[in-house]
Design an enzyme around this catalytic site. Sequence first.
Site, PDB file in Angstrom:
ATOM      1  CB  CYS A 258      -3.579   9.547  -5.959  1.00 40.24           C
ATOM      2  SG  CYS A 258      -3.435  11.026  -7.010  1.00 40.24           S
ATOM      3  CB  ALA A 259      -0.510   7.196  -1.374  1.00 38.85           C
ATOM      4  N   PRO A 261      -5.359   3.457  -0.018  1.00 36.53           N
ATOM      5  CG  PRO A 261      -6.188   1.303   0.436  1.00 36.53           C
ATOM      6  CD  PRO A 261      -6.128   2.344  -0.638  1.00 36.53           C
ATOM      7  N   GLY A 262      -2.759   2.715   0.567  1.00 34.26           N
ATOM      8  CA  GLY A 262      -1.342   2.429   0.770  1.00 34.26           C
ATOM      9  C   GLY A 262      -0.838   1.126   0.204  1.00 34.26           C
ATOM     10  CG  ASP A 331      -3.334   4.072  -8.574  1.00 36.21           C
ATOM     11  OD1 ASP A 331      -3.422   3.529  -9.681  1.00 36.21           O
ATOM     12  OD2 ASP A 331      -4.034   3.748  -7.598  1.00 36.21           O
ATOM     13  CB  CYS A 384      -8.456   0.443 -11.163  1.00 36.60           C
ATOM     14  SG  CYS A 384      -9.376   1.658 -10.205  1.00 36.60           S
TER      15      CYS A 384
END
Length: 446
Positions: A258-259, A261-262, A331, A384
Amino acid sequence: MDKNNVRLLAVNVLARVGGRGGYSNLTVDSTIRQAHLSARDAALLTNIVYGVIQHQLTLDYYLAPFVGRRELEPWVRQLLRTAIYQMHYLDKIPERAIFFDSTEIAKQKGHAGLAKFVTAILRNVQRKGLRDVSAIQDPVKRLSIATSVPEWIVNKLFDQWGELEATALLNSINSAPRASARVNRTMIQRDDLVFRLQDEFPEVRNSVLATSGVVAPGGHLAGTPEFADGLLTMQDESSQLVAPSLDIQPGDQVLDACAAPGGKTTHIAEWLDPQAGGHVTALDLHAHKVNLIQQNADRMHLADRVTAQTLDARKAVETFGEQKFDKVLVDAPCSGLGLMRRKPEIKYDKTADDVANLTRVQSEILDAVAPTVKVGGRLTYSTCTITHEENQDVVAAFLQRHPDFRQVTVPTLAPVTHNHAAPALQILPHDYGSDGFFIASLERVQ
């Protein structure tokens, strides 16, 4: 009125964020660029926008006796909030400047009658003062209004963390977020970057939490030549603990499920050696977000070890096969309640039902990617957020369904003295002044 008047821009940004779901940080950054604001005006705009969002419930509590039952257009309410925020929280701004600009904004965006209404409200506030939050009898409601956090969140934090910890947490989130960035270690050493930044940001310093992190009390680090050249990228200190938790080796094949914006993708890539076969495959559901991953990898000169791909992570096995990756990062999509300081609109956008629904999605993604992990490989689950349901509860349920995995202590590059969830890592927003973050490390044993 000048279209780039800071108070007018603040009202417009708040109307966009409040009415259309835009994230405050992205909207503020784009407004600063488009209006070509000076550093001083950019700082004031940022202060007003974040301050109003952070204190929204408090400001509405203050305004209620003066507005009464009158229905306000959203932008008018935002205008009044900005004025009360400046009057109450910013002691260096003359009230005459606040009154004048607020009246002119009301006249420009509305009409003369509305301008008179706004002026009357502000004169009344000036004459009568604001009511005292401490007079609220109910402790949950009092803390909700004082910290501007919806009551359902206050109740949940009381239940899960206890009243003292929850109160300390909530009292911390309305302080201004630090500017936080990660050094690209493939291009520059951290001390050298700090030296380069100190002329423009004299208070920039090394993070005590993240060994690749730098922090400053404020400032637009994303507007520096160093950012444009790929020497740094914006990433919170807590988030920088995720990539090291994977214990990446130079030749690893890594999946970032689930990358976008990188940020974590490029951090993972820093540990990889393409000459040794190291590579990270980064997924996202949406093509425009996949483009962001690729742009970040290009800017940081790491594209030779990153493949960005549009794919639902829940289709990972049928796409890549079983036992294909040494390390996998999930993530996961989450409520984001650990970001209440940096993205304060989150606390108003989320509901208790959202938390319950997200745990299902989080579990589905973990179940889907687990077979792609090699035996002896590692699966990191991170969020988060700060709710038990989305964090250790998700991990515990996963381990029951997958006895071929075990939970191990999260490795860190520097000692983390505040941790609320060992062997996982749970950082709360008041521990380090960073985002709240959860990380769990899982090893495949068979």
